[in-house]
Design an enzyme around this catalytic site. Structure first.
Site, PDB file in Angstrom:
ATOM      1  N   ASP A   1      33.406  37.863   8.314  1.00  0.00           N
ATOM      2  CA  ASP A   1      34.036  36.429   8.247  1.00  0.00           C
ATOM      3  C   ASP A   1      34.443  35.802   9.572  1.00  0.00           C
ATOM      4  OD1 ASP A   1      34.220  36.772   5.619  1.00  0.00           O
ATOM      5  OD2 ASP A   1      36.058  37.802   5.475  1.00  0.00           O
TER       6      ASP A   1
ATOM      7  N   ARG B   1      37.010  28.662   6.940  1.00  0.00           N
ATOM      8  CA  ARG B   1      36.750  29.440   7.982  1.00  0.00           C
ATOM      9  C   ARG B   1      35.798  28.349   8.881  1.00  0.00           C
ATOM     10  NH1 ARG B   1      39.258  33.894   7.115  1.00  0.00           N
ATOM     11  NH2 ARG B   1      38.779  35.227   5.228  1.00  0.00           N
TER      12      ARG B   1
ATOM     13  N   ARG C   1      28.093  31.130  -6.397  1.00  0.00           N
ATOM     14  CA  ARG C   1      28.016  32.507  -5.759  1.00  0.00           C
ATOM     15  C   ARG C   1      27.536  33.749  -6.635  1.00  0.00           C
ATOM     16  NH1 ARG C   1      33.054  33.210  -2.069  1.00  0.00           N
ATOM     17  NH2 ARG C   1      31.880  34.883  -1.145  1.00  0.00           N
TER      18      ARG C   1
HETATM   19  C1  S3P Z   1      36.427  40.714   1.027  1.00  0.00           C
HETATM   20  C2  S3P Z   1      34.935  41.361   1.297  1.00  0.00           C
HETATM   21  C3  S3P Z   1      34.249  40.177   2.129  1.00  0.00           C
HETATM   22  C4  S3P Z   1      34.640  39.244   2.841  1.00  0.00           C
HETATM   23  C5  S3P Z   1      35.628  38.358   2.138  1.00  0.00           C
HETATM   24  C6  S3P Z   1      36.902  39.494   1.407  1.00  0.00           C
HETATM   25  C7  S3P Z   1      37.535  41.427   0.543  1.00  0.00           C
HETATM   26  O1  S3P Z   1      33.131  39.940   1.219  1.00  0.00           O
HETATM   27  O2  S3P Z   1      33.625  38.358   3.307  1.00  0.00           O
HETATM   28  O3  S3P Z   1      36.195  37.341   2.627  1.00  0.00           O
HETATM   29  O4  S3P Z   1      38.557  41.340   0.244  1.00  0.00           O
HETATM   30  O5  S3P Z   1      37.014  42.626  -0.334  1.00  0.00           O
HETATM   31  P1  S3P Z   1      31.883  40.841   0.605  1.00  0.00           P
HETATM   32  O6  S3P Z   1      32.618  41.897   0.452  1.00  0.00           O
HETATM   33  O7  S3P Z   1      31.115  40.065  -0.175  1.00  0.00           O
HETATM   34  O8  S3P Z   1      30.868  40.986   1.844  1.00  0.00           O
END
Ligand code: S3P
Length: 431
Positions: free
Chosen positions: A317, A390, A124
């Site tokens: 999500d 998920r 990632r």
């Molecule tokens: C999260 C932010 C989101 C989300 C992840 C949790 C967080 O990701 O998809 O499950 O706890 O800050 P991104 O900030 O990369 O969009």
């Protein structure tokens, strides 16, 4: 241990349940509690694998914890300058939040650290945090020209920046703000759409200088953070699976209590309401700076919708389970502006499309989302969620409205964010 979950067509979900604590808030409670002065008591802490990975990283840096026991976690904070150099490589496991937010904290430390993760996390994008943190003065090296983990960091001596993030990402915003705690003066982050703001709210709750104006947030360096009590609301992202399950199964009437309804996270309520779901939000109150509500949802006949723009980060999500709701709608649904889904725990656009096609859903992939056509009759399928929690839970919900049996392979991956998911589902299913 690998387990398989089997699901059959449901006769409806009824009753009152609660869901485990919010994952994003639980991570932040561990992080800020570790950096605070004095003890922090976290109630309703999510003892899911992601948050436990965050705890283990802080243990390697000298933080002590009691629990989690019965949902309660006690953190002995070491203050902003109290972490010690870890002897071992830190392991964020499957958790993007752990790696990206920790990178911000490690960037502020006058010592050397290395952080890695599992196969999914090592693929990632990390350049999105490496770039601003390097600008603040941290030295960070990683694979693929410093864009992939493992990351090796040598922090300290940070300068404040005013960062314009190209992505609406709470992980990027929080990483820079957490590094900002260790810089002199104010550090700001602006983003194209507002992402979840739990970091800003918790920093403020613990006494840090925080400034928020629209899509721009700032923190004053130096803290200090004061330990105290944090009660974690139920995770709306976990509640979403139950909300959609109740909306799409016949004869359902389900109440989910004490769910976090922060306006940067409640896009799922707006979306399914717009799709025609009978949903009621009540008893809204504020708990340590976060809104919490009860949500009641009944069987509903749904129509399609368009998910795009500023709404996307507010339900990012929840898009996999929203696709399941869209599969039952009497008109089509388009999701766009959601390329971020490609760099989650799996490529969630590809995973949603491939798996729902197995159920017989007429769905096709778009460059930045997908299109679900109406008139679907779902039949049970065998799903390999590719270790994405998920995807496993969204496809389990699809199993509840399918003819015949659905099998979710490697269903233990739900423990990342929703330990006990299948038991909770069973507890509200009509016999
Ligand atoms: C999260 C932010 C989101 C989300 C992840 C949790 C967080 O990701 O998809 O499950 O706890 O800050 P991104 O900030 O990369 O969009």
């Amino acid at each position: 241990m690998k387990i398989e979950a089997k699901l059959a067509r449901s006769r409806g979900l009824r009753g009152t349940v609660s869901v485990p604590g919010d994952k994003s808030i639980s991570h932040r409670a561990v992080m800020l509690g570790s950096l605070a002065e004095g003890e922090t008591v976290v109630e309703n802490f999510l003892a899911g694998e992601d948050c436990l990975a965050t705890m283990k990283c802080f243990m390697e840096m000298g933080v002590t914890f009691r629990g989690p026991e019965g949902g309660s976690l006690i953190i002995s904070g070491r203050g902003l300058r109290g972490l010690r150099e870890p002897c071992k490589v830190l392991d964020a496991e499957n958790s993007g939040t752990t790696m990206r937010l920790m990178a911000g904290i490690l960037a502020g430390q006058p010592f050397f650290s290395v952080i890695t993760g599992d196969d999914s996390l090592r693929s990632r994008p990390m350049g999105r945090v490496v770039e601003p943190l390097t600008r603040m003065g941290a030295v960070i090296l990683g694979r693929n020209n410093n864009t992939l983990a493992p990351l090796a960091l040598r922090g300290g001596n940070l300068r404040a920046i005013d960062y314009i993030s190209p992505v609406a990402s709470a992980q990027v915003k929080s990483s820079v703000l957490l590094a900002g705690l260790f810089a002199e003066g104010w550090t700001y982050v602006s983003e194209p759409s507002k992402s979840r703001d739990h970091t800003e709210r918790m920093l403020k709750h613990m006494g840090a200088g925080v400034e928020v104006r629209g899509n721009r947030a700032g923190v004053r360096g130096g803290g200090p953070l004061k330990g105290g009590k944090i009660t974690v609301p139920g995770d709306i992202s976990s509640a979403a699976f139950l909300m959609v399950a109740a909306a799409v199964t016949p004869d359902s009437d389900l109440t989910i209590k004490d769910v976090g309804t922060n306006p940067t996270r409640d896009g799922i309520i707006e979306a399914i309401h717009r799709m025609g779901a009978e949903i009621e939000v009540s008893n809204t109150r504020e708990v340590n700076g976060e809104p919490v509500s009860d949500i009641r949802i009944k069987s509903s006949s749904l129509r399609g919708t368009v998910i795009e723009g500023d709404l996307v980060p507010r339900l990012i999500d929840e898009i996999p389970v929203l696709a399941v709701a869209a599969s039952c709608a009497e008109s089509g649904t388009v999701v766009r502006d959601a390329s971020e889904l490609k760099v989650k725990e799996s490529n969630r656009i590809a995973a949603v499309v491939k798996n729902l096609q197995k159920f017989g859903v007429d769905i096709s992939e778009l460059e930045d989302g997908f299109l679900v056509r109406p008139g679907n009759k779902l039949r049970g399928a065998v799903v390999d969620p590719g270790r994405d929690h998920r995807i496993a839970m969204a496809m389990a919900v699809a199993g509840l409205i399918s003819e015949g049996e659905t099998v979710i392979r490697d269903a233990q991956c739900v423990n990342i964010s929703f330990p006990g998911f299948f038991d909770v589902l069973k507890s509200v299913e009509k016999e």
